[in-house]
Scaffold this motif. Structure first.
Motif, PDB file in Angstrom:
ATOM      1  N   VAL A   3      -8.197  67.212  30.326  1.00 23.28           N
ATOM      2  CA  VAL A   3      -8.823  68.502  30.016  1.00 23.28           C
ATOM      3  C   VAL A   3     -10.235  68.208  29.529  1.00 23.28           C
ATOM      4  O   VAL A   3     -10.421  67.711  28.417  1.00 23.28           O
ATOM      5  CB  VAL A   3      -8.030  69.281  28.950  1.00 23.28           C
ATOM      6  CG1 VAL A   3      -8.675  70.635  28.697  1.00 23.28           C
ATOM      7  CG2 VAL A   3      -6.576  69.446  29.376  1.00 23.28           C
ATOM      8  N   PHE A  11      -0.704  71.272  23.255  1.00 21.10           N
ATOM      9  CA  PHE A  11      -1.582  70.237  23.787  1.00 21.10           C
ATOM     10  C   PHE A  11      -1.892  69.294  22.623  1.00 21.10           C
ATOM     11  O   PHE A  11      -2.574  69.684  21.668  1.00 21.10           O
ATOM     12  CB  PHE A  11      -2.877  70.850  24.335  1.00 21.10           C
ATOM     13  CG  PHE A  11      -2.694  71.706  25.552  1.00 21.10           C
ATOM     14  CD1 PHE A  11      -3.112  71.262  26.802  1.00 21.10           C
ATOM     15  CD2 PHE A  11      -2.113  72.970  25.463  1.00 21.10           C
ATOM     16  CE1 PHE A  11      -2.958  72.058  27.938  1.00 21.10           C
ATOM     17  CE2 PHE A  11      -1.949  73.769  26.586  1.00 21.10           C
ATOM     18  CZ  PHE A  11      -2.377  73.301  27.827  1.00 21.10           C
ATOM     19  N   TRP A  19      -4.420  72.351  20.941  1.00 20.40           N
ATOM     20  CA  TRP A  19      -4.237  73.745  21.321  1.00 20.40           C
ATOM     21  C   TRP A  19      -2.763  74.092  21.273  1.00 20.40           C
ATOM     22  O   TRP A  19      -1.893  73.238  21.385  1.00 20.40           O
ATOM     23  CB  TRP A  19      -4.717  74.010  22.757  1.00 20.40           C
ATOM     24  CG  TRP A  19      -6.178  73.863  22.990  1.00 20.40           C
ATOM     25  CD1 TRP A  19      -7.181  74.365  22.228  1.00 20.40           C
ATOM     26  CD2 TRP A  19      -6.796  73.160  24.073  1.00 20.40           C
ATOM     27  NE1 TRP A  19      -8.399  74.028  22.775  1.00 20.40           N
ATOM     28  CE2 TRP A  19      -8.199  73.297  23.909  1.00 20.40           C
ATOM     29  CE3 TRP A  19      -6.317  72.460  25.170  1.00 20.40           C
ATOM     30  CZ2 TRP A  19      -9.104  72.746  24.786  1.00 20.40           C
ATOM     31  CZ3 TRP A  19      -7.219  71.906  26.057  1.00 20.40           C
ATOM     32  CH2 TRP A  19      -8.594  72.044  25.864  1.00 20.40           C
ATOM     33  N   ALA A  64      -5.841  73.926  35.118  1.00 19.31           N
ATOM     34  CA  ALA A  64      -4.852  74.782  34.487  1.00 19.31           C
ATOM     35  C   ALA A  64      -3.529  74.042  34.454  1.00 19.31           C
ATOM     36  O   ALA A  64      -3.359  73.006  35.097  1.00 19.31           O
ATOM     37  CB  ALA A  64      -4.713  76.112  35.238  1.00 19.31           C
ATOM     38  N   THR A 106      -7.293  76.132  31.341  1.00 19.28           N
ATOM     39  CA  THR A 106      -7.998  75.284  30.374  1.00 19.28           C
ATOM     40  C   THR A 106      -9.484  75.188  30.683  1.00 19.28           C
ATOM     41  O   THR A 106     -10.196  74.413  30.071  1.00 19.28           O
ATOM     42  CB  THR A 106      -7.405  73.862  30.381  1.00 19.28           C
ATOM     43  OG1 THR A 106      -7.485  73.319  31.699  1.00 19.28           O
ATOM     44  CG2 THR A 106      -5.948  73.896  29.952  1.00 19.28           C
ATOM     45  N   ASP A 107      -9.968  75.984  31.619  1.00 12.75           N
ATOM     46  CA  ASP A 107     -11.389  75.997  31.952  1.00 12.75           C
ATOM     47  C   ASP A 107     -12.124  76.947  31.006  1.00 12.75           C
ATOM     48  O   ASP A 107     -11.693  78.071  30.780  1.00 12.75           O
ATOM     49  CB  ASP A 107     -11.584  76.458  33.406  1.00 12.75           C
ATOM     50  CG  ASP A 107     -13.038  76.536  33.785  1.00 12.75           C
ATOM     51  OD1 ASP A 107     -13.612  77.622  33.634  1.00 12.75           O
ATOM     52  OD2 ASP A 107     -13.602  75.517  34.229  1.00 12.75           O
ATOM     53  N   SER A 108     -13.251  76.502  30.452  1.00  9.89           N
ATOM     54  CA  SER A 108     -13.924  77.295  29.418  1.00  9.89           C
ATOM     55  C   SER A 108     -14.433  78.628  29.953  1.00  9.89           C
ATOM     56  O   SER A 108     -14.435  79.626  29.241  1.00  9.89           O
ATOM     57  CB  SER A 108     -15.085  76.497  28.823  1.00  9.89           C
ATOM     58  OG  SER A 108     -16.030  76.165  29.821  1.00  9.89           O
ATOM     59  N   THR A 148     -11.463  80.937  29.837  1.00 10.57           N
ATOM     60  CA  THR A 148     -11.046  81.287  28.484  1.00 10.57           C
ATOM     61  C   THR A 148     -12.040  82.236  27.835  1.00 10.57           C
ATOM     62  O   THR A 148     -11.671  83.138  27.099  1.00 10.57           O
ATOM     63  CB  THR A 148     -10.876  80.027  27.614  1.00 10.57           C
ATOM     64  OG1 THR A 148     -12.092  79.286  27.624  1.00 10.57           O
ATOM     65  CG2 THR A 148      -9.773  79.142  28.142  1.00 10.57           C
ATOM     66  N   ASP A 182     -10.691  76.885  23.763  1.00  4.34           N
ATOM     67  CA  ASP A 182      -9.262  77.199  23.764  1.00  4.34           C
ATOM     68  C   ASP A 182      -8.769  77.565  25.151  1.00  4.34           C
ATOM     69  O   ASP A 182      -9.442  78.300  25.888  1.00  4.34           O
ATOM     70  CB  ASP A 182      -8.981  78.376  22.825  1.00  4.34           C
ATOM     71  CG  ASP A 182      -9.240  78.041  21.377  1.00  4.34           C
ATOM     72  OD1 ASP A 182      -9.284  76.833  21.066  1.00  4.34           O
ATOM     73  OD2 ASP A 182      -9.398  78.971  20.576  1.00  4.34           O
ATOM     74  N   PRO A 183      -7.570  77.114  25.520  1.00  2.00           N
ATOM     75  CA  PRO A 183      -6.986  77.579  26.778  1.00  2.00           C
ATOM     76  C   PRO A 183      -6.492  79.016  26.632  1.00  2.00           C
ATOM     77  O   PRO A 183      -6.360  79.526  25.523  1.00  2.00           O
ATOM     78  CB  PRO A 183      -5.826  76.612  27.008  1.00  2.00           C
ATOM     79  CG  PRO A 183      -5.427  76.204  25.637  1.00  2.00           C
ATOM     80  CD  PRO A 183      -6.686  76.185  24.824  1.00  2.00           C
TER      81      PRO A 183
END
Length: 473
Positions: free
Chosen positions: A251, A267, A277, A303, A320-322, A325, A334-335
Motif C-alpha cells: 500500500v 491493516f 488502518w 484495493a 487504499t488509493d488516496s 479515499t 485512510d482506506p
C-alpha cells in the motif's frame, strides 16, 4: 518500506520468563535454515491468491489422471501445502482424531505419494467443543524448504524440521475460546530489513480472544500482539469469532498485513503490530483470505477485496488509493469502503480474482458468480455479470490454473469453469461457462494445491494427486 527501527510491541499480557519458557529453541541456528517458501506454501498458495503456475486441462479430474491416492488417518479440513524439501517436493497436511485428543502432521512425496514421515504432535486431554462441520485440524500449515509451520489454534503452534518432522519450537500458551473450533491459518512474512515471522490470528468469543500475534520464525518468541478493536466487544460473543487467513499488501510505500476478523479488516505493520488502518464492514465467521488488487488487474486503484462472512454476508472492496479515499471524505491516508454487496457473496470460500477486473465466487449453495470489481468509490462495483449453478454445497475455495477454474463440493462434485465472451459479441462482458463436470466418491472441504504440473486434492479421507500425464505406471 517499513521503519524497522521502531521497537516491537511485546505482548503486555506475557512476562519475559513466560515467553522464554513457551518457546523451544531451534535445533539448528536460524541462519542455517532455508525458509524459502514452497511452490504452494500456504492456504491458497503464494499470498493466498489461489492461482497456479502451470495451465491445466479442464478435464483433469478423471480416473485416468489420478497419479496416486493415499488414505489420510483422522479428520481435518486443513489444505495441503507443498514445498521442495530436502528429499524433493513434499506435501504436508494436518490431521487430528475426531475427538481432538491427538493432533498430527503428515508428509508425503509429491511424485509418488509415499509417506515421508508422520509427526504425532499435540496430545489434548480435554479439547473444547468443535462444531461437526469443523475439525480439530482445519488450519492450513505454511511450508518452506527446511521448516513447516503448523497451527492448531489454542492447542498449539509449532515449527517442524522438514527432514524428519522433529519439533524445532512450539507454543501452547495462547488462550482463545474458539467456541466452534479453530480454523484460521498463519502467514509467513519475510523481506529485506525484517526478520522472518509467523503472523497468527486468534478470533474467539471471549473478552480478550480477538487478537493477532507475530512469532519469531526462528525461536517462536512473541514479537508483538495486537488486539482487535474494542468495538468487537459490543456484539454478542458468537458474533465475535472469525477464521480468516492474513495476507500481505503493498500500500503506497508500505508492506502491511491485511487480516479480516469480525466486523472489520485490520491493516497492521508487520514490524511492530501497529494498526495502521481499520475498515469496518460488519459480518462475522469470515473464513476467507483478503484478495489484493493492483492496477494491472484492470481497476483504477489499489484495493483489497474481502468476504465478511455471516450476519450479513457480503463482498466488500476496500479502496487504499488516496484519490478514492478523499472522494469518500476520509483522510488521504485512510482506506475507504468503496462498495459492499451480498450478490454472489460466499460465506466461507475465498473469492478468486481474474485479470480482467472481475472476481469469481462460489457460495455455500453451489452458485458460481462473476462479480465486477469496479473502480469508482461511489459504487459501480459488485454487479454480478454472470452466474452458473454448480449443484452441491461448497466451502472449498476455487483455484485457477491458466484459463481453468477448479471447484469442489462437499458431496463430491468436481466442476471446472472457463471464462470468456460466449455471446453478445466482443463488447459484451465475459461469462462463466461450465467446461467439465465429474463426481468424486467422497466430498471435499479443503482447498486444493496447484503444483508440480498437477493438482493435489484432499478429500474427506484421502489425499490425491491428479496430473495430465496420468499414472506413474
Amino acid at each position: 518500506m517499513i521503519d524497522t527501527a521502531r521497537p516491537p510491541s511485546v505482548d503486555p499480557h506475557m512476562s519475559s520468563a513466560l515467553l522464554l519458557a513457551a518457546a523451544v529453541a531451534f535445533a539448528a541456528p536460524a541462519d542455517d535454515l532455508d525458509l524459502t517458501p514452497g511452490a504452494w506454501p500456504m492456504f491458497r498458495g503464494p499470498n493466498g491468491v489461489g492461482v497456479g503456475a502451470d495451465p491445466l486441462p479442464a478435464d483433469l479430474i478423471r480416473p485416468e489422471n489420478l497419479r496416486w491416492q493415499v488414505d489420510v488417518p483422522g479428520r481435518g479440513w486443513g489444505s495441503p501445502v507443498v514445498a521442495d524439501g530436502p528429499e524433493g517436493p513434499t506435501v504436508y497436511v494436518p490431521t487430528a482424531t475426531p475427538d481432538g485428543t491427538q493432533m498430527d502432521v503428515l508428509a508425503y512425496d509429491l511424485a509418488t505419494g509415499e509417506e515421508r514421515w508422520v509427526r504425532k504432535l499435540f496430545t489434548v486431554a480435554e479439547p473444547d467443543f468443535t462444531h461437526p462441520t469443523n475439525t480439530y485440524a482445519s488450519c492450513t500449515p505454511v511450508a518452506t524448504r527446511d521448516v513447516v509451520f503448523v497451527h492448531f489454534g489454542k492447542y498449539g503452534t509449532a515449527a517442524l524440521d522438514t527432514k524428519n518432522g522433529h519439533t524445532l519450537w512450539e507454543r501452547r500458551d495462547f488462550e482463545c475460546d474458539h467456541f466452534r473450533g479453530p480454523a484460521s491459518s498463519p502467514l509467513l512474512v519475510q523481506f529485506d530489513g525484517l526478520s522472518p515471522r509467523l503472523i497468527v490470528p486468534f478470533d474467539g468469543v471471549g473478552e480478550d480472544d480477538q487478537y493477532v500475534v507475530a512469532l519469531d520464525a526462528a525461536t517462536g518468541e512473541t514479537l508483538w500482539r495486537t488486539g482487535r478493536d474494542p468495538e468487537v466487544q459490543d456484539v454478542v460473543p458468537d458474533l465475535r469469532k472469525a477464521y480468516g487467513t492474513p495476507v500481505l499488501a503493498e500500500v503506497g510505500d508500505r508492506t502491511l498485513v491485511v487480516t479480516t476478523g469480525a466486523i472489520a479488516t485490520d491493516f497492521l505493520d508487520p514490524a511492530t503490530g501497529e494498526r495502521v488502518w481499520r475498515v469496518k464492514h460488519g459480518g462475522m465467521n469470515s473464513g476467507s483470505a483478503p484478495q489484493v488488487l493492483q492496477s494491472p488487474l484492470g481497476v483504477a486503484s489499489d484495493a483489497v477485496l474481502v468476504t465478511t462472512g455471516d450476519a450479513p454476508t457480503s463482498l466488500a472492496l476496500l479502496a487504499t488509493d488516496s484519490d478514492l479515499t478523499q472522494t469518500k471524505g476520509a483522510a488521504a491516508s485512510d482506506p475507504a469502503l468503496a462498495w459492499s454487496s451480498n450478490a454472489g457473496a460466499p460465506k466461507r470460500a475465498t473469492p478468486l480474482l481474474l485479470s480482467l477486473g472481475q472476481a469469481v465466487t462460489v457460495d455455500d449453495g453451489g452458485v458460481a458468480s462473476m462479480v465486477a470489481l469496479g473502480s469508482d468509490v461511489d459504487g459501480d462495483g459488485g454487479e454480478v455479470l454472470s452466474r452458473v449453478r454448480l449443484g452441491d454445497s461448497y466451502w472449498s475455495s476455487p483455484v485457477r490454473a491458466g484459463g481453468t477454474i477448479f471447484t469442489f463440493g462437499k458431496e463430491g462434485a468436481a466442476t471446472t469453469l472457463e471464462t470468456g465472451v460466449f455471446r453478445g459479441g466482443a463488447d459484451a462482458p465475459p461469462e462463466l461457462k461450465v467446461a467439465h463436470k465429474s463426481t468424486l466418491d467422497e466430498g471435499v472441504w479443503a482447498t486444493p494445491a496447484l503444483v508440480g504440473g498437477g493438482l493435489v486434492l484432499r478429500t474427506e479421507h484421502t489425499l490425491r494427486f491428479y496430473h495430465p500425464d496420468g499414472t506413474n505406471e
